[in-house]
Scaffold this active site. Structure first.
Site, PDB file in Angstrom:
ATOM      1  N   ASP A   1      62.582  53.730  15.909  1.00 33.85           N
ATOM      2  CA  ASP A   1      61.525  54.612  16.386  1.00 33.85           C
ATOM      3  C   ASP A   1      61.191  55.666  15.328  1.00 33.85           C
ATOM      4  O   ASP A   1      61.305  55.394  14.130  1.00 33.85           O
ATOM      5  CB  ASP A   1      61.963  55.263  17.709  1.00 33.85           C
TER       6      ASP A   1
ATOM      7  N   ASP B   1      70.394  68.595  24.651  1.00 28.77           N
ATOM      8  CA  ASP B   1      70.688  67.475  25.542  1.00 28.77           C
ATOM      9  C   ASP B   1      71.195  66.244  24.794  1.00 28.77           C
ATOM     10  O   ASP B   1      71.691  65.301  25.412  1.00 28.77           O
ATOM     11  CB  ASP B   1      69.438  67.077  26.338  1.00 28.77           C
TER      12      ASP B   1
ATOM     13  N   HIS C   1      58.332  60.989  19.742  1.00 28.60           N
ATOM     14  CA  HIS C   1      58.481  59.766  20.528  1.00 28.60           C
ATOM     15  C   HIS C   1      59.931  59.295  20.572  1.00 28.60           C
ATOM     16  O   HIS C   1      60.476  58.966  21.641  1.00 28.60           O
ATOM     17  CB  HIS C   1      57.576  58.675  19.953  1.00 28.60           C
TER      18      HIS C   1
ATOM     19  N   ASN D   1      50.357  48.815  26.406  1.00 29.05           N
ATOM     20  CA  ASN D   1      49.653  49.670  27.380  1.00 29.05           C
ATOM     21  C   ASN D   1      48.177  49.325  27.529  1.00 29.05           C
ATOM     22  O   ASN D   1      47.344  50.200  27.733  1.00 29.05           O
ATOM     23  CB  ASN D   1      49.783  51.142  26.955  1.00 29.05           C
TER      24      ASN D   1
ATOM     25  N   ALA E   1      57.606  41.927  21.915  1.00 28.43           N
ATOM     26  CA  ALA E   1      58.023  41.673  23.295  1.00 28.43           C
ATOM     27  C   ALA E   1      57.699  40.244  23.740  1.00 28.43           C
ATOM     28  O   ALA E   1      58.368  39.699  24.615  1.00 28.43           O
ATOM     29  CB  ALA E   1      57.354  42.675  24.236  1.00 28.43           C
TER      30      ALA E   1
ATOM     31  N   TYR F   1      58.107  37.539  22.103  1.00 32.33           N
ATOM     32  CA  TYR F   1      59.102  36.568  21.656  1.00 32.33           C
ATOM     33  C   TYR F   1      60.140  36.347  22.766  1.00 32.33           C
ATOM     34  O   TYR F   1      60.618  37.309  23.374  1.00 32.33           O
ATOM     35  CB  TYR F   1      59.811  37.049  20.394  1.00 32.33           C
TER      36      TYR F   1
ATOM     37  N   THR G   1      63.544  38.377  23.235  1.00 36.56           N
ATOM     38  CA  THR G   1      63.595  39.767  23.686  1.00 36.56           C
ATOM     39  C   THR G   1      63.572  39.848  25.212  1.00 36.56           C
ATOM     40  O   THR G   1      63.281  38.870  25.899  1.00 36.56           O
ATOM     41  CB  THR G   1      62.396  40.576  23.145  1.00 36.56           C
TER      42      THR G   1
ATOM     43  N   SER H   1      56.760  52.179  26.576  1.00 28.91           N
ATOM     44  CA  SER H   1      57.871  52.725  25.779  1.00 28.91           C
ATOM     45  C   SER H   1      58.899  53.390  26.676  1.00 28.91           C
ATOM     46  O   SER H   1      60.121  53.196  26.528  1.00 28.91           O
ATOM     47  CB  SER H   1      57.355  53.779  24.796  1.00 28.91           C
TER      48      SER H   1
END
Length: 388
Positions: free
Chosen positions: A131, A140, A164, A255, A266, A268, A271, A318
């Site tokens: 990312d 946190d 992100h 999205n 995604a 493939y 995954t 995401s």
């Protein structure tokens, strides 16, 4: 074969401004030819110490370079090298806004993660998050982050200059029960792999190097909250290597609100592809959906950690992906020998049917991850191919 001429051409290209979209991935068909190329490269760098590094993937026998001009100079190597365009990839998010720390966010509750914490908190599970990096100073996340790697500048920590990656990390493994928030697997360890720049953009070559790093550093899970429209054979090859090495690869579907298509990687089959739901357990309006989605998770208006110790609310597949990766971490902490195919099957078997517009639950609409049921069922299973 002598690769001196090829290497000099590549370095000349790196020193010249490359036009947009001119980056290429060069993959050697024969591993021995790649080894000969690397040996020649090392010899030449001794003579030219100021030459920059050529990014590479030893697992794929590939090098990545900005090629200015045309690639006709590679014709003499066409039987040895496959050339692929290095496409641009974007993270999968929509709008965001500032918010306060949520304690236990609704998405974490919705997948029943808190009910699993008496049994598992994801302890010692290693998650590679490819990312924009992470905020190592966020209260946190201080207990949740390992060193990771910055692929854009290997001499620097993978610090987040976008937000992100920090948001993904918070949903996965935030661990501040007193003042901040708690993620799905608060004792899992996140290894930030910074492949995306401050705009949330990366090239396929950056992702390849990121997955390569995750394999060599023995991650249990790779979280990939990004996508592109075009298929890449080189990306598929490294995804397959990760899958065969026993890593669960969780990828956001996109999205675009599409019903019959999702983004790569995604798409493939190696995954676990993830779509997004809302608070009513319905598919979010922005989420891709349909036959290519394996599982859904909360992704609408998710509050999580942000850079500079703040919190933001974001929407996107995401955000959904990080919920699924966290649920798998809870499972692997108790049954570490489960293989990716077994984990995907367990996810589907234990998931909650989504609601229709009339409020009914139907599995034909899709399935939302249920961390508690996943953990309970997964602890009963004996893995097909134990690693130890």
């Amino acid at each position: 074969m002598d690769y001196t001429g090829l290497i000099q051409m590549l370095f000349e290209s790196m020193e010249s401004p490359a036009p947009s979209g001119a980056k290429r991935i060069l993959t050697f068909v024969n591993p021995r030819q790649y080894e000969a190329f690397q040996q020649t490269l090392q010899e030449l760098k001794v003579q030219h110490p100021d030459w920059p590094d050529l990014p590479s993937s030893n697992l794929l026998h590939s090098v990545m370079t900005p090629l200015s001009g045309c690639t006709k100079h590679l014709d003499s190597y066409k039987n040895q090298i496959q050339v692929e365009e290095d496409s641009l990839i974007q993270v999968h998010t929509l709008a965001n806004k500032v918010n306060q720390g949520p304690g236990v966010p609704y998405g974490v509750k919705q997948i029943q993660a808190p009910k699993a914490w008496s049994t598992s908190t994801g302890y010692r599970v290693k998650i590679g998050v490819i990312d924009t990096g992470a905020d190592y100073y966020h209260p946190d996340l201080r207990q949740s982050l390992a060193k990771g790697i910055n692929l854009l500048n290997r001499h620097m920590m993978p610090l987040d200059d976008n937000g992100h990656g920090t948001h993904i990390a918070g949903t996965l493994a935030a661990a501040n029960s007193t003042e901040g928030m708690i993620g799905v697997a608060p004792r899992a360890t996140i290894y930030p792999v910074k492949a995306f720049d401050h705009n949330g953009s990366a090239y396929v070559s950056d992702i390849i190097q990121g997955i390569d790093w995750c394999i060599r550093n023995h991650m249990h899970i790779i979280n990939m909250s990004f996508g592109m429209k075009t298929r890449s054979k080189t990306l598929l090859d490294i995804v397959n290597k990760a899958y065969l090495s026993g890593i669960s690869i969780v990828a956001s579907s996109g999205n675009d609100g599409k019903r019959r298509n999702i983004d790569y990687p995604a798409k493939y089959p190696q995954t676990i592809s993830v779509g997004a739901t809302d608070r009513q357990r319905r598919i979010a309006s922005f989420s891709n959906r349909g036959e290519f989605i394996d599982i859904y998770a909360p992704g609408d208006r998710i509050i999580s950690s942000w850079t500079h110790g703040k919190y933001h609310e974001m929407s996107g597949t995401s955000m959904a992906t990080s919920h699924v990766s966290g649920a798998i971490a809870l499972l692997l902490a108790q049954n570490p020998d489960l293989q990716p195919a077994e984990i995907k099957a367990l996810l589907l078997q234990t998931a909650t049917p989504l609601r229709t517009k009339k409020g009914q639950r139907r599995s034909s609409e899709g399935l939302e991850v249920n961390a508690l049921r996943l953990l309970k069922e997964g602890m009963k299973r004996k893995p097909l191919n134990p690693q130890y």
